[in-house]
Design an enzyme around this catalytic site. Structure first.
Site, PDB file in Angstrom:
ATOM      1  N   HIS A   1      44.124  36.276 -35.819  1.00 35.86           N
ATOM      2  CA  HIS A   1      43.382  35.228 -35.174  1.00 35.86           C
ATOM      3  C   HIS A   1      42.644  34.532 -36.129  1.00 35.86           C
ATOM      4  CE1 HIS A   1      39.178  36.361 -34.666  1.00 35.86           C
ATOM      5  NE2 HIS A   1      39.629  37.523 -34.584  1.00 35.86           N
TER       6      HIS A   1
ATOM      7  N   ASP B   1      35.608  38.116 -39.882  1.00 36.28           N
ATOM      8  CA  ASP B   1      36.163  38.041 -38.351  1.00 36.28           C
ATOM      9  C   ASP B   1      36.411  36.530 -37.993  1.00 36.28           C
ATOM     10  OD1 ASP B   1      36.827  38.653 -35.831  1.00 36.28           O
ATOM     11  OD2 ASP B   1      35.176  38.953 -35.080  1.00 36.28           O
TER      12      ASP B   1
ATOM     13  N   GLU C   1      40.844  33.422 -29.859  1.00 33.39           N
ATOM     14  CA  GLU C   1      41.047  35.015 -29.608  1.00 33.39           C
ATOM     15  C   GLU C   1      39.772  35.451 -29.154  1.00 33.39           C
ATOM     16  OE1 GLU C   1      40.350  39.178 -30.883  1.00 33.39           O
ATOM     17  OE2 GLU C   1      39.176  37.296 -31.463  1.00 33.39           O
ATOM     18  N   GLU C   2      38.838  34.728 -29.583  1.00 35.71           N
ATOM     19  CA  GLU C   2      37.226  34.964 -29.404  1.00 35.71           C
ATOM     20  C   GLU C   2      36.868  34.813 -27.954  1.00 35.71           C
ATOM     21  OE1 GLU C   2      35.644  37.149 -31.270  1.00 35.71           O
ATOM     22  OE2 GLU C   2      35.964  36.680 -33.250  1.00 35.71           O
TER      23      GLU C   2
ATOM     24  N   ASP D   1      42.915  41.968 -38.137  1.00 35.27           N
ATOM     25  CA  ASP D   1      41.748  41.704 -37.600  1.00 35.27           C
ATOM     26  C   ASP D   1      40.515  42.209 -38.125  1.00 35.27           C
ATOM     27  OD1 ASP D   1      39.799  40.169 -35.956  1.00 35.27           O
ATOM     28  OD2 ASP D   1      40.480  40.875 -34.035  1.00 35.27           O
TER      29      ASP D   1
ATOM     30  N   HIS E   1      29.931  38.868 -35.821  1.00 41.12           N
ATOM     31  CA  HIS E   1      29.869  37.705 -34.704  1.00 41.12           C
ATOM     32  C   HIS E   1      28.231  36.864 -35.039  1.00 41.12           C
ATOM     33  CE1 HIS E   1      32.885  38.756 -31.489  1.00 41.12           C
ATOM     34  NE2 HIS E   1      33.296  38.546 -32.769  1.00 41.12           N
TER      35      HIS E   1
END
Length: 435
Positions: free
Chosen positions: A121, A133, A167-168, A196, A283
């Site tokens: 992603h 990420d 994707e998130e 990922d 994140h």
């Protein structure tokens, strides 16, 4: 990585397969053998990450779905692939009131009914640039795709790469792709590899434990580096392999850890710091180019290329001449009796050559168990492989045999016996080429 559902991954049961022909003589069929994957340049992968960081910096600090940074990221990857000779498709969808994008890149050639796919992603969360990420997976897949182009690689299978949007927000882009793939097209996808988060700053070395062939392909690679791996559990079901797995496509992949804590045992095994998260910037706004472990990124990037080359099959320069081939599968019993695959050679004058080309494709999960012989029509035995190769998968190789004392015409056999327990497989293809 998306944080909603558990994520479990299956690995590709895709192996380097031969192009199949009939059971007897065909002229001009080619010969296949596994070639080593190229080394993936860490510097190139890191340059892609620097470019993604610059895109985020210029677009509000992130590359999230619906934001300008995501579209700029897609455009950046697409331009690289277009220049490298890929056929690219930009797929659009709508999520949370915004247009999303998937990028699909097909490498020309290969069997269109045997597709090996790898993806990652490309979107970040809104709170940061998303360099681990999942810039890490996206950049490594991109550089592997570019390495395919630079090598002029001609695999048996058709190669396809994907970069997923949203994707998130719950695997939106990959779900859209899979759900809109007609059933007949889904059946052609023989494996999907997902990457990922593969550069975590306090890394672990985790392998998805779904499809055993892909799983073993990755484990073998890391074992060759002297690195013990563990089964990936933290992200079970939470990344873009899940939609593929849900429709029966074999899946697999790699992961270096998110916000789970590295144990003392893991730190002893892999280095790094126990009691800390694998990625303390998961994140977060600090998920920048400073949030990457170069060693983990380098190892995992090379592992991606290794899997792509191993699982897609490699062409070598085909020998010219008349080919006699048997493409019927023959099961090899575990620790059991020898089995044979037979080709009937006709129309060849005199004796066999001193450079008889013997093409062997055996699918097996532990090649070190196997004794493989060529048996001439008069019963003479020529050893091809005697329990060599250790724990590696499969024997996909072209052997050269001096068979000049043998009459060419007659029934030639490939004889295979598994001499140890716990692993099974089958003869996928047996081929003789007379120059």
């Amino acid at each position: 990585m998306n944080i909603s559902v558990p994520r479990r991954i299956t690995a590709v049961a895709a192996l380097a397969a031969l192009a199949l022909a009939g059971l007897t003589g065909t002229a001009g069929a080619d010969s296949r053998a596994v070639a080593a994957a190229p080394d993936i340049s860490l510097a190139n992968v890191k340059q892609h990450l620097t470019d993604l960081q610059s895109i985020a910096t210029a677009n509000g600090g992130n590359r999230a779905h619906g934001r300008t940074g995501y579209k700029a990221s897609i455009d950046f990857v697409k331009a690289k692939l277009d220049a490298a000779g890929y056929t690219t498709t930009l797929q659009t969808f709508t999520s949370s009131g915004a247009t999303g994008y998937n990028l699909i890149a097909d490498w020309p050639g290969g069997d269109p009914n045997q597709v090996l796919m790898a993806g990652s992603h490309l979107d970040s969360v809104t709170s940061g640039p998303g360099i681990n990420d999942n810039g890490s997976g996206s950049a490594a897949v991109l550089e592997t795709a570019l390495a395919v182009s630079r090598a002029g690689y001609q695999p048996t299978k058709h190669l396809r790469f994907g970069w997923w949007g949203a994707e998130e927000l719950g695997l939106i882009g990959s779900k859209y792709y899979v759900n809109n793939l007609p059933t007949a097209e889904r059946a052609k996808v023989k494996g999907y590899l997902n990457f990922d988060m593969i550069g975590s700053p306090n890394p672990g070395y985790f392998v998805y434990d779904d499809d055993p062939t892909i799983e073993q392909t990755f484990k073998n690679y890391f074992a060759g580096l002297g690195i013990a791996t563990e089964i990936e559990t933290e992200g079970d079901g939470r990344s873009d392999h899940a939609p593929f797995k849900n429709v029966g496509i074999p899946v697999g992949g790699l992961f270096t850890g998110a916000d789970y804590i590295k144990t003392a045992a893991q730190a002893q095994k892999w280095g790094g710091t126990s009691g800390q998260a694998f990625d303390r910037c998961y994140h977060s706004s600090c998920d920048t180019t400073a949030n990457i472990n170069d060693t983990a990124l380098d190892r995992n990037s090379d592992a991606i290329a290794h899997a792509i080359w191993t699982l897609s099959g490699t062409t070598t320069t085909p020998p010219t001449g008349t080919v006699f081939e048997n493409a019927a599968d023959v099961s090899v019993p575990d620790n059991g009796a020898a089995v044979t695959s037979t080709v009937n050679v006709t129309g060849i004058t005199g004796n066999a050559p001193s450079n008889l080309s013997v093409g062997v494709d055996i699918v097996h999960t532990y090649r070190g168990d196997l004794v493989v012989d060529l048996v001439a029509p008069d019963g003479s035995v020529y050893s091809l492989s005697n329990r060599s190769g250790g724990s590696a998968d499969n024997i996909v190789q072209t052997f050269t045999v001096n068979a000049s004392t043998e009459v060419a015409n007659g029934a030639w056999k490939l004889r295979v016996q598994d001499k140890a327990s716990a692993d099974t497989g089958y003869i996928n293809n047996f081929k003789l080429t007379f120059p």
